[in-house]
Design an enzyme around this catalytic site. Structure first.
Site, PDB file in Angstrom:
ATOM      1  N   TYR A   1     -36.334 -42.128  -3.857  1.00 52.41           N
ATOM      2  CA  TYR A   1     -36.341 -40.642  -4.496  1.00 52.41           C
ATOM      3  C   TYR A   1     -35.955 -40.405  -5.553  1.00 52.41           C
ATOM      4  CZ  TYR A   1     -35.035 -35.695  -4.811  1.00 52.41           C
ATOM      5  OH  TYR A   1     -34.891 -34.502  -5.569  1.00 52.41           O
TER       6      TYR A   1
ATOM      7  N   THR B   1     -33.014 -33.420 -10.264  1.00 48.50           N
ATOM      8  CA  THR B   1     -31.854 -33.388  -9.312  1.00 48.50           C
ATOM      9  C   THR B   1     -30.468 -34.230  -9.934  1.00 48.50           C
ATOM     10  OG1 THR B   1     -31.044 -34.475  -7.455  1.00 48.50           O
ATOM     11  CG2 THR B   1     -32.916 -35.257  -8.557  1.00 48.50           C
ATOM     12  N   ASP B   2     -29.211 -33.910  -9.535  1.00 44.47           N
ATOM     13  CA  ASP B   2     -28.311 -34.548  -9.878  1.00 44.47           C
ATOM     14  C   ASP B   2     -28.076 -36.185  -9.368  1.00 44.47           C
ATOM     15  OD1 ASP B   2     -27.517 -34.232  -7.115  1.00 44.47           O
ATOM     16  OD2 ASP B   2     -25.932 -33.246  -7.476  1.00 44.47           O
ATOM     17  N   GLU B   3     -29.067 -36.532  -8.569  1.00 46.72           N
ATOM     18  CA  GLU B   3     -29.076 -37.609  -7.832  1.00 46.72           C
ATOM     19  C   GLU B   3     -29.538 -38.690  -8.939  1.00 46.72           C
ATOM     20  OE1 GLU B   3     -30.720 -38.270  -3.807  1.00 46.72           O
ATOM     21  OE2 GLU B   3     -29.990 -36.308  -3.104  1.00 46.72           O
TER      22      GLU B   3
ATOM     23  N   LYS C   1     -37.501 -39.519  -9.383  1.00 47.11           N
ATOM     24  CA  LYS C   1     -37.176 -38.308 -10.171  1.00 47.11           C
ATOM     25  C   LYS C   1     -36.422 -38.655 -11.533  1.00 47.11           C
ATOM     26  CE  LYS C   1     -37.169 -34.261  -8.920  1.00 47.11           C
ATOM     27  NZ  LYS C   1     -38.158 -33.352  -8.995  1.00 47.11           N
TER      28      LYS C   1
HETATM   29  P1  NAD Z   1     -39.588 -29.154  -0.802  1.00 48.02           P
HETATM   30  O1  NAD Z   1     -39.720 -30.312  -0.240  1.00 48.02           O
HETATM   31  O2  NAD Z   1     -38.939 -27.853   0.355  1.00 48.02           O
HETATM   32  O3  NAD Z   1     -40.836 -28.625  -1.272  1.00 48.02           O
HETATM   33  C1  NAD Z   1     -41.738 -29.405  -2.238  1.00 48.02           C
HETATM   34  C2  NAD Z   1     -43.084 -28.571  -2.334  1.00 48.02           C
HETATM   35  O4  NAD Z   1     -44.035 -29.307  -3.128  1.00 48.02           O
HETATM   36  C3  NAD Z   1     -43.876 -28.467  -1.115  1.00 48.02           C
HETATM   37  O5  NAD Z   1     -44.159 -26.986  -0.860  1.00 48.02           O
HETATM   38  C4  NAD Z   1     -44.775 -29.256  -1.110  1.00 48.02           C
HETATM   39  O6  NAD Z   1     -46.180 -29.037  -0.280  1.00 48.02           O
HETATM   40  C5  NAD Z   1     -45.164 -29.331  -2.824  1.00 48.02           C
HETATM   41  N1  NAD Z   1     -45.856 -30.917  -3.067  1.00 48.02           N
HETATM   42  C6  NAD Z   1     -45.443 -31.978  -2.504  1.00 48.02           C
HETATM   43  N2  NAD Z   1     -46.386 -32.750  -3.155  1.00 48.02           N
HETATM   44  C7  NAD Z   1     -47.347 -32.240  -3.934  1.00 48.02           C
HETATM   45  C8  NAD Z   1     -48.256 -32.423  -4.678  1.00 48.02           C
HETATM   46  N3  NAD Z   1     -48.608 -33.766  -4.879  1.00 48.02           N
HETATM   47  N4  NAD Z   1     -49.125 -31.447  -5.290  1.00 48.02           N
HETATM   48  C9  NAD Z   1     -48.636 -29.862  -5.013  1.00 48.02           C
HETATM   49  N5  NAD Z   1     -47.466 -29.685  -4.203  1.00 48.02           N
HETATM   50  C10 NAD Z   1     -46.811 -30.525  -3.571  1.00 48.02           C
HETATM   51  O7  NAD Z   1     -38.617 -29.290  -2.021  1.00 48.02           O
HETATM   52  P2  NAD Z   1     -37.409 -28.293  -2.601  1.00 48.02           P
HETATM   53  O8  NAD Z   1     -36.202 -28.742  -1.685  1.00 48.02           O
HETATM   54  O9  NAD Z   1     -37.749 -26.906  -2.754  1.00 48.02           O
HETATM   55  O10 NAD Z   1     -37.350 -29.082  -3.829  1.00 48.02           O
HETATM   56  C11 NAD Z   1     -37.844 -28.601  -5.163  1.00 48.02           C
HETATM   57  C12 NAD Z   1     -37.733 -29.453  -6.293  1.00 48.02           C
HETATM   58  O11 NAD Z   1     -35.970 -29.199  -6.471  1.00 48.02           O
HETATM   59  C13 NAD Z   1     -37.903 -30.850  -6.237  1.00 48.02           C
HETATM   60  O12 NAD Z   1     -38.431 -31.342  -7.529  1.00 48.02           O
HETATM   61  C14 NAD Z   1     -36.553 -31.487  -5.822  1.00 48.02           C
HETATM   62  O13 NAD Z   1     -36.668 -32.711  -6.466  1.00 48.02           O
HETATM   63  C15 NAD Z   1     -35.763 -30.661  -6.730  1.00 48.02           C
HETATM   64  N6  NAD Z   1     -34.296 -30.648  -6.211  1.00 48.02           N
HETATM   65  C16 NAD Z   1     -34.026 -30.217  -4.922  1.00 48.02           C
HETATM   66  C17 NAD Z   1     -32.890 -30.139  -4.469  1.00 48.02           C
HETATM   67  C18 NAD Z   1     -32.629 -29.597  -3.058  1.00 48.02           C
HETATM   68  O14 NAD Z   1     -31.320 -29.713  -2.781  1.00 48.02           O
HETATM   69  N7  NAD Z   1     -33.376 -29.105  -2.157  1.00 48.02           N
HETATM   70  C19 NAD Z   1     -31.758 -30.386  -5.185  1.00 48.02           C
HETATM   71  C20 NAD Z   1     -32.102 -30.731  -6.497  1.00 48.02           C
HETATM   72  C21 NAD Z   1     -33.416 -30.925  -6.984  1.00 48.02           C
HETATM   73  O1  TDX Z   2     -28.855 -35.810   9.676  1.00 53.16           O
HETATM   74  C1  TDX Z   2     -28.362 -35.791   8.417  1.00 53.16           C
HETATM   75  N1  TDX Z   2     -26.973 -35.976   8.497  1.00 53.16           N
HETATM   76  C2  TDX Z   2     -26.196 -36.467   7.354  1.00 53.16           C
HETATM   77  O2  TDX Z   2     -25.168 -36.864   7.660  1.00 53.16           O
HETATM   78  C3  TDX Z   2     -28.766 -35.524   7.129  1.00 53.16           C
HETATM   79  C4  TDX Z   2     -30.381 -35.253   6.962  1.00 53.16           C
HETATM   80  C5  TDX Z   2     -27.963 -35.993   6.087  1.00 53.16           C
HETATM   81  N2  TDX Z   2     -26.656 -36.184   6.095  1.00 53.16           N
HETATM   82  C6  TDX Z   2     -25.764 -36.418   4.954  1.00 53.16           C
HETATM   83  C7  TDX Z   2     -26.590 -37.122   3.917  1.00 53.16           C
HETATM   84  C8  TDX Z   2     -25.900 -36.441   2.581  1.00 53.16           C
HETATM   85  O3  TDX Z   2     -24.710 -37.027   2.271  1.00 53.16           O
HETATM   86  O4  TDX Z   2     -25.690 -35.082   4.536  1.00 53.16           O
HETATM   87  C9  TDX Z   2     -25.766 -35.168   2.898  1.00 53.16           C
HETATM   88  C10 TDX Z   2     -26.863 -34.311   2.421  1.00 53.16           C
HETATM   89  O5  TDX Z   2     -28.146 -34.840   3.021  1.00 53.16           O
HETATM   90  P1  TDX Z   2     -29.656 -34.258   2.541  1.00 53.16           P
HETATM   91  O6  TDX Z   2     -29.668 -32.770   3.194  1.00 53.16           O
HETATM   92  O7  TDX Z   2     -30.422 -35.296   2.872  1.00 53.16           O
HETATM   93  O8  TDX Z   2     -29.432 -34.069   0.922  1.00 53.16           O
HETATM   94  P2  TDX Z   2     -29.130 -35.177  -0.260  1.00 53.16           P
HETATM   95  O9  TDX Z   2     -29.533 -36.712   0.330  1.00 53.16           O
HETATM   96  O10 TDX Z   2     -27.659 -35.097  -0.927  1.00 53.16           O
HETATM   97  O11 TDX Z   2     -30.396 -34.873  -1.204  1.00 53.16           O
HETATM   98  C11 TDX Z   2     -30.579 -33.454  -1.585  1.00 53.16           C
HETATM   99  O12 TDX Z   2     -30.020 -33.187  -2.772  1.00 53.16           O
HETATM  100  C12 TDX Z   2     -30.443 -33.450  -4.052  1.00 53.16           C
HETATM  101  C13 TDX Z   2     -32.139 -33.128  -1.719  1.00 53.16           C
HETATM  102  O13 TDX Z   2     -32.767 -33.513  -0.413  1.00 53.16           O
HETATM  103  C14 TDX Z   2     -32.782 -33.605  -2.796  1.00 53.16           C
HETATM  104  O14 TDX Z   2     -33.851 -33.030  -2.891  1.00 53.16           O
HETATM  105  C15 TDX Z   2     -31.745 -33.383  -3.890  1.00 53.16           C
HETATM  106  O15 TDX Z   2     -32.593 -33.684  -5.070  1.00 53.16           O
END
Ligand code: NAD
Ligand code: TDX
Length: 336
Positions: free
Chosen positions: A150, A123-125, A154
């Site tokens: 988190y 992630t960019d975080e 990562k």
């Molecule tokens: P998500 O939370 O929707 O899904 C995570 C999946 O991993 C789930 O199916 C869960 O059951 C599985 N999981 C969790 N713990 C586990 C374990 N111990 N063993 C096996 N499976 C397990 O997540 P996502 O949003 O699809 O994110 C996927 C990846 O991308 C993550 O690594 C996250 O850090 C990264 N990422 C997500 C975002 C975003 O915006 N969603 C952005 C940047 C990076």
């Molecule tokens: O109820 C809300 N109200 C609100 O203002 C929630 C859930 C979020 N927010 C804000 C927080 C952030 O500024 O919205 C923005 C986005 O929040 P999230 O969806 O929780 O994402 P963020 O915290 O930016 O992280 C996401 O992007 C990077 C993903 O959850 C991560 O898994 C990924 O690595």
């Protein structure tokens, strides 16, 4: 290719599996997922009977199981993680366990079984936060500065993945992407939470002043980038992936969603801010563009409309996912 996908029942993982089997029907995917609250096999209904797909219910921290699966795999694509910042603030323990220890277990198995590629989704975080009024972006040389449990977990996993390349010559690649959105995203994240609350006639919680900025990437564009990295990426390298938004604030996004869904701004509710809330993210994705020819295809407004439509047409999926522990989490995070 025989790919072991971890976390393939989650949001991005399930989109990736569907994308991959459509484009490369001759490949085989084994999906290892623990089915935590975020894992949902309904996401994979369209391919569950595909003979080139197999689901394994298990944990990435299970060394024996992971070793067995790795012995019959040439490529690993590692999505599995605890992924929600707010949950990491409530309890960091599962983040350290899955994101750090789980990644280590996979790396060891990849090393022992001489895997041809280990691709780590990050992630960019990990880079921390940018200033609101700057033009700065996260780039290839931005130092790590994670600020939530988190992002710290990562960041730790990224370092371990890189160390396995340097020390053991494990053929790894890493991608750090920005905020994804699209179908199958769990409604704890900002965009699907807003859409689902609006569908239910509830207010939309906006943290703090709402002037926080994310870089929004449509999930299909992300899958295409991973595809290119697996096919043409340089081993040992990290690629940054971002979208087409230019500094759009959370509050502007909510107003767009409300307008598209025919509602007014009265449905916005400013709530208490997230502790340590990162102010702004922006990604410079010029390297993957120059080296692998990738750029995002989806315009934000159009992809947002399609995403809203998807949630409207998948109300049963949404209802099922919001039963059970979702309500408990919602009350802890937002109060009654
Ligand atoms: P998500 O939370 O929707 O899904 C995570 C999946 O991993 C789930 O199916 C869960 O059951 C599985 N999981 C969790 N713990 C586990 C374990 N111990 N063993 C096996 N499976 C397990 O997540 P996502 O949003 O699809 O994110 C996927 C990846 O991308 C993550 O690594 C996250 O850090 C990264 N990422 C997500 C975002 C975003 O915006 N969603 C952005 C940047 C990076
Ligand atoms: O109820 C809300 N109200 C609100 O203002 C929630 C859930 C979020 N927010 C804000 C927080 C952030 O500024 O919205 C923005 C986005 O929040 P999230 O969806 O929780 O994402 P963020 O915290 O930016 O992280 C996401 O992007 C990077 C993903 O959850 C991560 O898994 C990924 O690595």
């Amino acid at each position: 290719m025989r790919i072991l996908v971890t976390g393939g029942a989650g949001f991005i993982g399930s989109n990736f599996i569907i994308y991959w089997l459509k484009k490369y029907p001759q490949d085989t995917i084994v999906n290892l997922d623990a089915l935590t609250y975020a894992g949902n096999l309904e996401n994979l209904k369209t391919i569950e009977k595909n003979p080139h797909y197999e689901f394994v219910h298990g944990n990435i921290c299970d060394t024996q199981l992971v070793n067995k699966l790795a012995s019959n795999t040439d490529t690993m694509v590692h999505f599995a993680a605890e992924s929600h910042v707010d949950r990491s603030i409530i309890d960091a323990a599962p983040f350290i366990k899955t994101n750090v220890e789980g990644t280590y277990v996979l790396l060891e198995a990849a090393r022992k079984n001489k895997i041809l590629r280990f691709h780590h989704i990050s992630t960019d975080e990990v880079f921390g936060a940018l200033k609101l009024d700057s033009k700065e972006k996260f780039g290839d040389h931005t130092p790590y500065n994670p600020r939530s449990p988190y992002s710290a977990s990562k960041a730790a996993s990224d370092h371990i993945v890189r160390a396995y390349h340097t020390t053991y010559n494990l053929p790894i690649t890493i991608s750090n992407c920005s905020n994804n959105f699209g179908p199958f995203q769990f409604p704890e994240k900002f965009i699907p939470l807003a859409i689902s609350n609006i569908i239910e006639g509830k207010k939309v919680p906006v943290y703090g002043d709402g002037l926080y900025v994310r870089d929004w990437l449509y999930v299909d564009d992300h899958c295409r980038a991973i595809d290119l990295i697996l096919q043409k990426g340089e081993v040992g390298k990290t690629y940054l992936i971002g979208g087409l938004t230019e500094d759009i604030s959370n509050i502007k996004i909510i107003k767009k969603i409300l307008r598209i869904m025919g509602k007014d701004d009265n449905q916005i509710e400013y709530v208490k801010d997230r502790p340590g809330h990162d102010r702004r993210y922006a990604i410079d994705w010029s390297t993957i563009h120059k080296e692998l020819g990738w750029s995002p295809n989806y315009n934000f407004d159009q992809a947002l409309e399609e995403t809203i439509d998807w949630y409207k047409h998948n109300s049963i999926w949404l209802k099922r996912i919001k039963s059970g522990t979702y309500t408990e989490y919602y009350q802890t995070q937002y109060g009654k």
